[in-house]
Motif scaffolding. Structure first.
Motif, short mmCIF file in Angstrom:
data_model
loop_
_atom_site.label_atom_id
_atom_site.label_comp_id
_atom_site.label_asym_id
_atom_site.label_seq_id
_atom_site.Cartn_x
_atom_site.Cartn_y
_atom_site.Cartn_z
N ASP A 109 0.75 -1.28 0.16
CA ASP A 109 -0.14 0.05 -0.09
C ASP A 109 1.03 1.18 -0.05
O ASP A 109 2.13 1.11 0.15
N HIS A 143 2.70 6.92 2.53
CA HIS A 143 2.58 8.33 2.65
C HIS A 143 3.61 9.29 3.05
O HIS A 143 3.74 10.03 2.33
N CYS A 195 2.29 4.38 6.16
CA CYS A 195 1.36 4.08 4.88
C CYS A 195 -0.07 4.11 5.02
O CYS A 195 -0.80 4.44 6.16
N GLU A 196 -0.54 4.20 3.78
CA GLU A 196 -2.17 4.17 3.46
C GLU A 196 -2.87 3.11 4.29
O GLU A 196 -4.08 3.03 4.49
N ASP A 197 -2.29 1.85 4.40
CA ASP A 197 -2.85 0.75 4.98
C ASP A 197 -2.84 0.88 6.36
O ASP A 197 -3.12 -0.11 7.07
N SER A 198 -2.58 1.88 7.30
CA SER A 198 -2.91 2.52 8.84
C SER A 198 -1.62 1.56 9.42
O SER A 198 -1.60 1.69 10.60
N ASP A 232 -5.37 5.99 8.22
CA ASP A 232 -4.05 6.13 7.20
C ASP A 232 -3.03 6.99 8.04
O ASP A 232 -3.27 8.10 8.62
N GLY A 237 -0.48 9.73 8.06
CA GLY A 237 -0.26 10.89 7.39
C GLY A 237 1.15 11.78 7.60
O GLY A 237 1.39 12.55 6.89
N THR A 276 -2.25 9.88 12.46
CA THR A 276 -3.17 9.35 11.55
C THR A 276 -4.10 10.54 11.06
O THR A 276 -4.17 11.55 11.35
#
Length: 193
Positions: free
Chosen positions: A131, A134, A149-152, A173, A175, A190
């Motif tokens: 994924d 970020h 990452c966007e996959d948390s 996610d 950020g 996040t």
């Protein structure tokens, strides 16, 4: 003290540890380096057909890494000619450079994180995280890398291996992420719960 205007949005800025140099990415095919006392760019770096979005300066401002779409560029502060370029399969989401300028990490929307030594455009390693990474951060000596990452997930790497030392799952996610200068601590935020 001064301001500088372009015709486009600025996406990111970075400042050297001593405050002598400021770098910015304009969202166009240029990144800029300023000396703190002058609004006229000290260097203008071209990223060709790529839009410059992300910048990171080494502690002395000697090296500047630029994340574009879809390439990573490395420049020296005293020369507008790129030292090298590495093209990924998608846009660059984030870049970071170690304080001494020796190590560079980049996250890309191709789902991978890339780790470089400044002397080569060939990655020391890359890791497909499945994924989009970020945000990336690197310790002062380049020994440790944190990736959000966007996959948390937050992933924590040593410079010597593409296998994460650990990972942590958040509630959203990731950020924002930062690793301390000595690599002992990692903070992450996040985008939403």
């Amino acid at each position: 003290m001064w301001s500088y205007d372009t015709d486009d949005d600025f996406y990111s800025v970075s400042i050297s540890a001593d405050g002598e140099y400021i770098a910015t990415a304009s969202g166009t095919s240029n990144a800029y380096l300023f000396k703190k006392d002058n609004s006229i760019p000290y260097q203008t770096y071209s990223t060709g057909d790529s839009d410059a979005r992300w910048v990171s300066l080494s502690a002395t401002g000697e090296y500047l890494v630029v994340g574009a779409s879809p390439s990573v560029f490395l420049f020296n502060k005293d020369n507008s000619t790129k030292l090298w370029e590495y093209e990924t399969d998608n846009n660059i989401a984030s870049v970071a450079i170690s304080s001494d300028g020796n190590y560079i990490v980049a996250g890309s929307y191709d789902g991978k994180v890339y780790f470089f030594h400044k002397d080569s455009s060939t990655p020391l390693w890359s890791k497909d995280l499945g994924d989009n990474p970020h945000i990336v951060s690197i310790s002062a000596d380049g020994e440790y890398i944190a990736v959000g990452c966007e996959d948390s997930h937050v992933y924590f790497f040593s410079k010597d291996s593409s296998t994460p030392i650990w990972s942590y799952e958040t509630d959203g996610d990731v950020g924002a992420v930062a690793v301390s200068a000595d690599g002992e601590y990692v903070a992450a935020g996040t985008l939403y719960p």
